[in-house]
Design an enzyme around this catalytic site. Structure first.
Site, short mmCIF file in Angstrom:
data_model
loop_
_atom_site.label_atom_id
_atom_site.label_comp_id
_atom_site.label_asym_id
_atom_site.label_seq_id
_atom_site.Cartn_x
_atom_site.Cartn_y
_atom_site.Cartn_z
CE LYS A 19 -2.53 2.38 3.27
NZ LYS A 19 -3.98 3.56 2.30
CB ILE A 439 -22.79 10.75 1.54
CG1 ILE A 439 -23.33 11.25 0.04
CG2 ILE A 439 -23.23 9.24 1.66
CD1 ILE A 439 -25.04 11.32 -0.43
CB SER A 441 -16.79 11.49 5.06
OG SER A 441 -16.70 10.60 3.94
CD GLU A 673 -22.69 3.78 -8.55
OE1 GLU A 673 -23.28 3.14 -8.69
OE2 GLU A 673 -22.88 4.96 -9.75
CG HIS A 702 -15.88 6.06 -6.43
ND1 HIS A 702 -17.23 5.69 -6.27
CD2 HIS A 702 -15.10 4.99 -4.49
CE1 HIS A 702 -17.70 5.80 -5.06
NE2 HIS A 702 -17.03 4.99 -4.11
N1 LIG Z 1 -15.63 -0.92 5.88
C1 LIG Z 1 -16.15 0.22 4.96
N2 LIG Z 1 -15.88 -0.56 3.91
C2 LIG Z 1 -16.19 -0.06 2.53
C3 LIG Z 1 -16.31 1.57 2.97
C4 LIG Z 1 -15.48 2.24 4.52
O1 LIG Z 1 -15.38 3.58 4.01
N3 LIG Z 1 -15.83 1.40 5.12
N4 LIG Z 1 -16.69 2.01 1.81
C5 LIG Z 1 -16.18 1.86 -0.07
C6 LIG Z 1 -15.28 1.18 -0.22
N5 LIG Z 1 -14.24 1.40 0.53
C7 LIG Z 1 -13.29 2.43 1.13
C8 LIG Z 1 -12.07 1.54 1.80
C9 LIG Z 1 -11.47 2.34 3.03
C10 LIG Z 1 -11.34 3.39 2.42
C11 LIG Z 1 -10.43 4.16 2.84
O2 LIG Z 1 -10.02 5.80 3.12
N6 LIG Z 1 -9.11 3.39 4.12
C12 LIG Z 1 -8.29 4.08 4.69
C13 LIG Z 1 -7.71 3.55 5.83
C14 LIG Z 1 -9.19 4.14 6.42
C15 LIG Z 1 -8.09 4.11 8.58
O3 LIG Z 1 -9.10 2.67 9.09
N7 LIG Z 1 -7.97 5.35 8.84
C16 LIG Z 1 -7.63 4.94 9.77
C17 LIG Z 1 -5.72 5.20 9.93
C18 LIG Z 1 -5.60 5.28 8.75
C19 LIG Z 1 -3.88 5.28 9.04
O4 LIG Z 1 -3.30 4.53 8.42
N8 LIG Z 1 -3.09 5.52 9.81
C20 LIG Z 1 -1.86 6.16 10.07
C21 LIG Z 1 -1.04 7.35 10.56
C22 LIG Z 1 -1.67 8.53 10.35
C23 LIG Z 1 -0.78 9.18 8.62
O5 LIG Z 1 0.45 8.84 9.25
O6 LIG Z 1 -1.20 9.42 7.59
C24 LIG Z 1 -1.05 4.52 10.32
O7 LIG Z 1 -1.37 3.89 10.94
O8 LIG Z 1 -0.07 4.57 9.66
C25 LIG Z 1 -7.61 6.19 10.48
O9 LIG Z 1 -8.01 7.63 10.24
O10 LIG Z 1 -7.28 6.62 12.01
C26 LIG Z 1 -7.02 3.58 4.10
O11 LIG Z 1 -6.46 2.47 2.77
O12 LIG Z 1 -5.75 4.48 3.83
C27 LIG Z 1 -12.45 3.90 2.05
C28 LIG Z 1 -13.33 3.38 0.76
C29 LIG Z 1 -16.68 0.40 0.45
N9 LIG Z 1 -16.69 -0.75 1.66
C1 MET Z 2 -19.62 3.47 1.55
S1 MET Z 2 -21.35 4.79 2.18
C2 MET Z 2 -20.36 6.42 3.42
C3 MET Z 2 -21.81 6.92 3.89
C4 MET Z 2 -21.06 7.89 5.05
N1 MET Z 2 -22.09 8.27 5.48
C5 MET Z 2 -19.55 8.87 4.16
O1 MET Z 2 -19.66 9.64 3.68
O2 MET Z 2 -18.42 8.44 4.22
ZN LIG Z 3 -22.03 5.72 0.27
#
Ligand SMILES: Nc1nc2c(c(=O)[nH]1)N[C@@H](CNc1ccc(C(=O)N[C@@H](CCC(=O)N[C@@H](CCC(=O)N[C@@H](CCC(=O)O)C(=O)O)C(=O)O)C(=O)O)cc1)CN2
Ligand code: MET
Ligand SMILES: [Zn+2]
Length: 765
Positions: A19, A439, A441, A673, A702
């Site tokens: 990643k 929506i 966030s 969507e 997206h």
């Molecule tokens: N569970 C879930 N499924 C979903 C969605 C969703 O939002 N949630 N959306 C749809 C699309 N899928 C998605 C899945 C992940 C992400 C996403 O943004 N994921 C982030 C991680 C989100 C997270 O857990 N964030 C944590 C940890 C972030 C992080 O990496 N922190 C760093 C430190 C901070 C930094 O230096 O940036 C670390 O741990 O090393 C936080 O904010 O606290 C990523 O991959 O980067 C978006 C959409 C469908 N399924």
């Molecule tokens: C994957 S649906 C996301 C809905 C949520 N309330 C957002 O705006 O991120």
């Molecule tokens: Zn959504």
């Protein structure tokens, strides 16, 4: 001898190395060479982990930098003109197909290929469009390259590839293709490429390949006997021996033709569908097709009950002989985190319940050994751990159980029908026509994530963290005021993830520190784990929503994740039905909804994006699911008075088949969507006479691309031709957490301008 096999492995790498390097390559901070070097070392790390776990049959060719289905299209030379014409190198062309590419200075602006949910999981595949004139050529043989790479390390692997029928069933059809075109009609054109690819493998000395055909678990595959026969009769003579896999469900009636294919073995998902074993054994007995038993779950994180798995396998051994039976995972392990061993915050009791990818490899190996007469120490320990787990499962929270048992019909319905509620809400909310909203966030910036990381590590105090989040909320409110939106949100800065955040605050869940699971491309989630009865010890979101509301006179929309989505995006417990878990979640959320309303929040959104994804793969199982899933939503949202406006949101809106259930949710407002689906979806709403309010997303979030004002006006105009203009809400497709502030401001300013235009220019009833 029974052998052990693993069908596929997570791609993220220890320490999230893939990643990180991929995102850094995109940002221009790492070179293609650095990216490929890391990829090579992660492939080595994966193969060695699987091998060291004692697994006999190790997968290759299923590693990917973005998505495995996208790899196939790219490897088969299916590169639509809009990408091919960009003059990019191979790697950048590939990434452009996965995630789009915008480079204003160079005049580059291409959108990504659409993504789709992979079976009933939270993983997304990239669906490259195909048309009648699509041509295939073997661009590169990834399976061969990875086989050779592993061989050079002294590891013999079984290359993995999607079968041609599954491939064509998963890809998209081009917008320009005639309405009746089906990608499956390209089968004859595609087969020569498979022949070439497989004969190259055979020529290189590959003995055995794994051909993934998960499409076999869908009803529609039952009609594809002649297609399957044609494909495998063509491939078998030129290919290494073939094992066909059938993950995620049951093969059902398709066994009638599968049993006469010229293949080495058929794999079954016995985690999801253990009952299919008897029928399949009976069918295979008189053939020379072997069986591969998918006994170790690729979908959950629970330790396998090895004794029970062994008993099932012994049945197969006694019917067919040990030479004809292998054991494996039920699917690729891509849906699981990589290792339990790195988790430092779980108790030893909790750790003893869990098995992630690495441990699952050890389990398959131990299972094969036991079947060959050697029960290892791991097997013995497993028996003890499973017994302790069963003991734990006997405990329950009687207050929660009693509450679920006493759910009444009345609790599933709002007080009045929609028309009455609507009037009450109009007065209460005072929104204009074509009201604008988002929506939930807003951009999850580096600063927000770093603040949270510092708080988690104890580097800042709770007060400091909360102050920082309040400042973010203030910023979100100021932003919405400036842009001119109507129904505000607080922006969700305090949430690491819309599901994990709730899991962390509810009783009955545990969560990992590093249990990352791929959702799409470089985006990962840490699904929380349900371990016991679920309840809400205290309000979860009220303080943030109330704070946000205190900053503005505009109505603030409360924001919750719905019960079905929390469950589907968590790892559910295995000892209690999903229905019960969903109802427990619904009751916890019901209390939260009531608390929000009591705190002065007039509109509350309960997101259910996973309700469609959770739909069972076989139609025979739909009714049961839809009943409890819709009831759960209704239960969570019906505790409030008529004047509270209940919203819901769905970003996976393939609703054609289940529309009556969407209607039965009875949400006052839904956002869906719709920006990619060509508004066809709206016809479905029209044809059912959908009368509640609806916000079909006016642009796709997206990609960083900014939609023009005119483009949004055109969409609103088109929407108002299909649905009553009075019922329309103006919003993006989904939340904005993956976007940057700059493009968010530009996009939403255009959205507000278009809505203002619609108020004066589009006829309303
Ligand atoms: N569970 C879930 N499924 C979903 C969605 C969703 O939002 N949630 N959306 C749809 C699309 N899928 C998605 C899945 C992940 C992400 C996403 O943004 N994921 C982030 C991680 C989100 C997270 O857990 N964030 C944590 C940890 C972030 C992080 O990496 N922190 C760093 C430190 C901070 C930094 O230096 O940036 C670390 O741990 O090393 C936080 O904010 O606290 C990523 O991959 O980067 C978006 C959409 C469908 N399924
Ligand atoms: C994957 S649906 C996301 C809905 C949520 N309330 C957002 O705006 O991120
Ligand atoms: Zn959504």
């Amino acid at each position: 001898m029974v052998k052990s096999a693993v069908l596929g492995y997570p791609r993220i790498g220890v320490g999230r190395s893939m990643k990180k390097i991929i995102e850094s390559y995109w940002a221009g901070n790492a070179s293609a060479e650095q990216l490929q070097e890391t990829a090579k070392s992660v492939r080595k790390e994966r193969w060695e982990t699987i091998k060291n776990a004692g697994v006999d049959i190790i997968p290759s060719g299923e590693f990917t930098l973005y998505d495995q289905l996208l790899d196939h299209s790219y490897n088969f030379g299916v590169i639509p003109e809009r990408y091919a014409s960009q003059q990019l190198n191979g790697l950048d062309t590939y990434f452009a197909m996965g995630r789009g590419r915008q480079d204003k200075a160079k005049g580059v602006d291409v959108v990504a290929c659409e993504m789709g949910k992979y079976f009933d999981s939270n993983y997304h595949v990239v669906k490259v469009p195909h048309a009648p004139n699509t041509e295939f050529k073997l661009n590169q043989n990834q399976q061969l390259a990875e086989y050779e790479e592993a061989k050079a390390l002294g590891i013999i692997t079984r290359p993995v590839i999607f079968g041609p029928i599954t491939y064509l069933s998963l890809v998209a059809k081009s917008r320009e293709a005639p309405a009746d075109f089906e990608p499956l009609s390209l089968l004859d054109k595609l087969l020569p490429v498979y022949k070439e690819l497989l004969s190259q493998l055979k020529g290189a000395g590959v003995e055995h390949v794994q051909i993934d055909e998960p499409i076999l678990v869908l009803d529609k595959a039952e009609a594809w006997g002649s297609e399957y026969k044609k494909v495998y009769e063509a491939l078998a003579p030129v290919a290494p021996k073939i094992t066909i896999t059938s993950s995620y469900g049951r093969v059902g009636k398709s066994i009638e033709y599968l049993k006469s294919l010229p293949i080495y073995a058929l794999h079954l998902d016995l985690d999801r569908e253990p009952k299919q074993l008897d029928e399949v054994l009976a069918a295979l007995k008189s053939t020379d097709i072997n069986i591969e038993l998918g006994l170790v779950s690729g979908r959950n994180i629970w330790k396998t009950d090895l004794k029970a798995a062994k008993a099932l396998a012994e049945k197969a051994v006694s019917e067919l002989s040990s030479e004809r039976v292998n054991v494996s995972t039920s699917s690729s392990l891509l849906h699981t985190p990589i290792s339990v061993k790195v988790e430092k915050k779980l108790t030893s009791e909790q750790l003893s319940w869990l098995s992630f990818a690495e441990e699952k490899c050890e389990e398959v190996a131990a299972l094969a050994q036991a079947l060959n007469g050697k029960e290892s120490s791991l097997f013995e320990q497993n028996t003890k751990d499973i017994a302790a787990r069963r003991e734990f499962e006997r405990s329950s929270d009687s207050a929660v159980r009693d509450r679920v048992a006493s759910i009444s019909e009345e609790m599933l319905s709002r007080k009045s029908p929609f028309a009455t509620r609507r009037e009450a809400q109009k007065k209460h909310l005072n929104l204009p026509k074509f009201p604008t909203t988002t929506i939930g966030s807003f951009p999850q910036t580096k600063e927000i994530r770093q603040a949270r990381a510092k708080f988690t590590k104890g580097e800042i105090t709770k007060e400091e963290y909360e102050k920082a989040m309040e400042a973010e909320i203030q910023n979100a409110v100021d932003f919405q005021t400036k842009v001119g939106l109507d129904l505000f949100v607080h922006g969700e800065p305090e949430r690491n993830d819309m599901v994990q955040y709730f899991g962390e605050q509810l009783n009955g869940f545990i969560f990992t520190q590093l249990g990352w699971v791929q959702s799409y491309g470089s985006r990962y989630v840490r699904p929380p784990i349900v371990v016991s009865d679920v309840s809400r010890p205290s309000p979860m979101t009220v303080r943030w929503s109330a704070y946000a509301q205190s900053l503005t006179d505009k109505p603030m929309k409360g924001m919750l994740t719905g019960p079905v989505t929390i469950l589907n995006w968590s790892f559910p417990r295995a000892d209690v039905s999903k229905e019960v878990q969903s109802k427990q979640l619904a009751l916890a959320l019901r209390d939260e909804v009531v608390d929000l309303a009591n705190a002065g929040i007039k509109a509350i959104q309960v997101d259910e994006p996973a309700i469609r994804e959770g739909l069972p793969l076989r139609k025979a199982d739909w009714d049961n699911y839809l009943t409890w899933a819709v009831d759960s939503f209704r239960l969570s949202t019906s505790g409030v008075g008529d004047d509270t406006q209940v919203h819901s949101h769905f970003c996976y809106s393939d609703f054609g088949d289940i529309f009556p259930s969407i209607q039965r949710l009875d949400a006052d407002v839904i956002s869906i969507e719709a920006s990619k689906a060509d508004l066809k979806l709206l016809d479905v709403f029209k044809s059912y006479g959908y009368s509640n309010e609806i916000g079909p997303g006016v642009y796709d979030i997206h990609s960083p691309r900014v939609p023009g004002e005119q483009e949004i006006k055109d969409r609103l105009e088109a929407m108002a031709k299909v649905l009553p203009a009075d019922n329309l809400i103006v919003n993006p497709d989904c939340g904005l957490k993956t976007r940057g502030w700059k493009e968010t401001e530009e996009s939403l300013s255009n959205l507000v301008a278009a809505a203002r235009w619609a108020r004066s220019s589009l006829v309303t009833a």
